[in-house]
Motif scaffolding. Structure first.
Motif, short mmCIF file in Angstrom:
data_model
loop_
_atom_site.label_atom_id
_atom_site.label_comp_id
_atom_site.label_asym_id
_atom_site.label_seq_id
_atom_site.Cartn_x
_atom_site.Cartn_y
_atom_site.Cartn_z
N ASP B 214 0.83 -1.20 0.00
CA ASP B 214 0.00 0.00 0.00
C ASP B 214 0.87 1.26 0.00
O ASP B 214 1.32 1.71 1.05
N PHE B 215 1.07 1.81 -1.19
CA PHE B 215 1.91 3.01 -1.31
C PHE B 215 1.23 4.26 -0.76
O PHE B 215 1.88 5.28 -0.60
N THR B 216 -0.07 4.19 -0.46
CA THR B 216 -0.69 5.36 0.19
C THR B 216 -0.37 5.37 1.68
O THR B 216 -0.64 6.35 2.37
N SER B 217 0.15 4.24 2.18
CA SER B 217 0.54 4.16 3.60
C SER B 217 1.99 3.72 3.74
O SER B 217 2.37 3.12 4.76
N GLY B 218 2.78 4.02 2.74
CA GLY B 218 4.18 3.62 2.82
C GLY B 218 4.97 4.12 1.63
O GLY B 218 4.43 4.79 0.74
N ARG B 219 6.27 3.84 1.62
CA ARG B 219 7.17 4.27 0.56
C ARG B 219 8.26 3.23 0.40
O ARG B 219 8.51 2.43 1.29
N ILE B 231 6.70 4.77 10.66
CA ILE B 231 6.71 6.17 11.08
C ILE B 231 5.44 6.42 11.88
O ILE B 231 5.47 6.97 12.96
N ASN B 232 4.31 6.05 11.28
CA ASN B 232 3.08 5.95 12.07
C ASN B 232 2.22 4.83 11.49
O ASN B 232 2.61 4.20 10.50
N LYS B 234 -0.19 4.58 9.61
CA LYS B 234 -0.52 4.66 8.19
C LYS B 234 0.68 5.13 7.38
O LYS B 234 0.53 5.79 6.34
N ASP B 235 1.87 4.83 7.87
CA ASP B 235 3.08 5.23 7.17
C ASP B 235 4.19 4.23 7.52
O ASP B 235 5.04 4.50 8.34
N ARG B 237 7.21 2.31 6.12
CA ARG B 237 8.12 2.45 4.98
C ARG B 237 9.09 1.29 4.85
O ARG B 237 9.47 0.69 5.85
#
Lengths: 492, 492
Positions: B214-219, B231-232, B234-235, B237
């Motif tokens: 899920d690239f909207t919640s990660g990178r 990071i949080n 919904k993030d 990475r």
């Protein structure tokens, strides 16, 4: 532990919070995945509050009291004096009112955005009414000698007053309007400013290297609304936006942000531990960004030396002689929008806001009459008719955030930059040759020695006087603009 | 404010610190300019200490005492019980000893790095002596029922014991050695694993989209030592490294980190406010990364369905039939270095470390005898001669950081992943077809429902039993490996 050591530890701790919050913001505006936003805002809010408590809470108050008992000299005395003054100033606002204000401006900012989109002044008006009422009250709490607006100016430009600005801005306006008269009827060339993203990225990299932006202490990234941010003393980052319809935004915008960053990179690191690791004022900070944007980036020799490369990168320039390009890049055209204004008319946009803010504070002007007065001044100063509030009184974010007293900094940046430019040329040989060659070390060295390294350990006036031998004056700016537009007209 | 609301606020505040520290680290390892490092380390240190104080200080102790008076049920009761247990555990170590330990391991890590580079065990030995002595002492402070090593296991795998692990690892070792015997004399194909950076970037993007990361919640970003970081909620990475000599590192490594991230993205957000927003254990976390790396990424159908694309991206594969590629990707070769080990022999590297750590804690083994015993076990389990301590006992960072009890998690990850794989195939139809098609929603849904969403509100044993209907068992792993290597041998 000694009191002065505790004092330094206090600022080192604050610095850690500032680094965290700056990075959380930077990331939010560059790389953060969309869904991370809600948690991110909560984290920024929480850590900002923690940092605020450290700057205002009982532990800090005790430390201030202990420092008051110390015999301080030199930089430590300055550190304490500045911190004490800021604390006393903040303490004058009753906490409940401050909280009300914070809530008000956070609502007002989103209302302003909607009002601007909808071109509906009536949506924003009641919020601005309340903000102005609170600002007027704050001014009374803070106190002032001569003019209520002085209390607001102090926040952004310590020591600046209406008594200084009024004649300064009058002289500047006069001179600009005179120059505008001379340019009337001149036709500036219309060029195709489009360039693809990759071309702009390469150009930015090349120019940043040319001006010696220190990539070991900074970065360039993309964002929607470009900014400079200092993560820590050795990590001053810039951002840009690549508008494929107009490469001037990224190219000159990046030079501007690089000026801010170069200032930040040049502040003496030890000042961070004394709460003095910041720009001396918004105006001094802006003088550095404008110096890089206008006095380097739009310098004739700088552009001329890079023009062959530009023509290769941007095919539409292939048949455009340099003179035409130089004239086009420096086009003067009185217009509606501050952030799109040219180098010459920009200050007029600022002076209009200054006049309005000043009169709002003395109650000579009321919020309800603001749009009409805005439009009248734009007609008088710039000769343009304002077609809508969205392109008029609603265009800037500042008032919705309660930032009254901020606008003059932008014009002061121009004034200071021109003063520094003159002093630099007195002290350093062949400045134009150095700029053309991209050999900026002597220039940056001079700026670092005279401005950057001092952080906010000196006032704007102290810095300008020490660097130039003169107090604030618009003469250098007027001379510079006169010479510049004489050259531009020759190039037409 | 109610006590339970204060309890939630406590964890929300901690979360803000964790987000800041995670981002400061992530940035340090991805984008930070070099010179920012010194200030960055200081900021991380300061904010980590602030966060530690919140988790241990007087305010928190009062909150714990107040919560003890509350009648708690459901998830709040679990939240309190886990937090209280962790606090009590930490409180058993005298503060002065803990400080000594922190100083010791921070020195030891840099000594270990130098010792490894210099292949000089004697440099590191005295530090490891001290670390082991302290670990032995900590174990006594914490207490244990049956085996001192249980007290260490508990940190990484709550509830796990030597009594459970000994027979489990014995059975696993036996099975692996049996399979290795069957593979003896088989020649795996040697392929050219090189691919340029751009090819690998495109491949990673494609596969990540295939598995629904899920690239909207990660990178995905680049770094030197790849990792996953939250990071949080919904993030979450991931990072990778592009080795142009061997694209397997980035491609399968990215699948691995995506497994960790998918777990983190799937935890119920409300658990964050209860201190339960984490993986259930290191082993369960590793089960998710290994599931994505091995059970999806190295799945025959998954690779087969993507092989045509791979051949187009990587010219050297043009004439390689899929069977050869599949065999080569799953090559088995007993070797010296854990992190380079194949899927089959990896667990043997872990079991060796488990045996050594266990005996160090019972004092059956002393640090001075560690290299010799290391080399003996590598010969016995893997049949390889260790040529140097750098490639032997000095290869892993864990012991220098005092992380005793961590290694078993890696093997438990394999065990759990295989158990979950079996249960998934019981509950979801046509798993291989879904994997080949890159239609992972039903599979990820099953994992989320059974594992991810629970965070650490359940123990590893509770999760595994609820998901599979069985307690921990190596049989599914052994079955999986047996079937897999039968297919691999057929492909040879």
């Amino acid at each position: 532990m000694s009191t002065t050591q505790q004092w330094r530890d206090h600022f080192d701790g604050l610095r850690a919070y500032e680094e965290a919050v700056a990075l959380l913001y930077w990331d939010m505006r560059t790389y953060m995945p969309d869904q991370g936003a809600a948690n991110r805002s909560a984290s920024i809010g929480f850590l900002s509050t923690e940092s605020f408590r450290r700057r205002t809470g009982e532990t800090y108050q005790q430390l201030l009291a202990a420092m008051e008992q110390e015999t301080l000299t030199g930089i430590e005395a300055i550190s304490f004096a500045k911190a004490k003054e800021a604390f006393d100033r903040d303490s004058k606002i009753p906490e409940a009112e401050y909280q009300t204000f914070i809530t008000l401006i956070s609502e007002a900012e989103s209302v302003w955005e909607k009002a601007k989109d909808a071109n509906d002044w009536s949506m924003f008006e009641p919020y601005l009414e309340k903000i102005v009422a609170m600002e007027r009250q704050f001014v009374e709490y803070w106190g002032y000698d001569a003019h209520p607006y002085d209390a607001l100016l102090h926040d952004y430009e310590p020591g600046m007053t209406v008594a200084t600005l009024d004649p300064l801005f009058a002289e500047l306006r006069q001179a600009i309007i005179g120059l505008l008269g001379q340019l009337e009827g001149k036709d500036f060339p219309t060029l195709d400013w489009s360039a693809d993203r990759e071309t702009q990225i390469a150009l930015n990299q090349e120019w940043l290297l040319d001006i010696g932006y220190d990539f070991t202490s900074g970065r360039l990234d993309e964002t929607v609304h470009p900014f400079q941010t200092t993560i820590n003393r050795k990590d001053a980052r810039i951002t840009t936006k690549y508008d494929e319809n107009d490469y001037r935004n990224s190219v000159f915008g990046t030079m501007h942000e690089a000026g801010h960053a170069t200032y930040e990179q040049g502040i003496e690191p030890e000042l961070d531990s004394l709460g003095l690791g910041d720009g001396a004022s918004m105006g001094i900070h802006e003088s550095q960004s404008l110096f890089f944007e206008n006095f380097i980036g739009r310098n004739q020799g700088f552009l001329d030396a890079r023009y062959h490369g530009l023509q290769q990168a941007i095919p539409s320039l292939a048949d455009v002689p340099f003179e035409r390009f130089y004239a086009a890049v420096n086009e003067v055209k009185p217009s509606l929008i501050r952030i799109e204004a040219d180098e010459l008319t920009y200050a007029l946009h600022i002076i209009i806001r200054y006049e309005l803010e000043k009169r709002l504070m003395t109650k000579e002007l009321e919020v309800k009459d603001l749009p009409q007065e805005w439009n009248r001044l734009y007609k008088e100063y710039l000769g343009v008719d304002v077609p809508s509030d969205a392109k008029g009184v609603l265009q800037d974010v500042h008032w919705s955030g309660g930032s009254f007293g901020y606008f003059p900094s932008y014009a002061l940046g121009l004034v200071y930059a021109a003063q520094l430019n003159e002093a630099l040329r007195r002290d350093v040989d062949n400045v134009d040759g150095l700029i053309a060659a991209g050999t900026l070390a002597p220039i940056k060295g001079w700026l670092k020695e005279n401005i950057h390294r001092h952080g906010k350990s000196k006032t704007p006036a102290e810095l300008i006087e020490a660097a130039t031998g003169q107090s604030i004056s618009v003469a250098p700016l007027v001379n510079y603009l006169t010479k510049k537009y004489t050259r531009v007209v020759e190039a037409l």
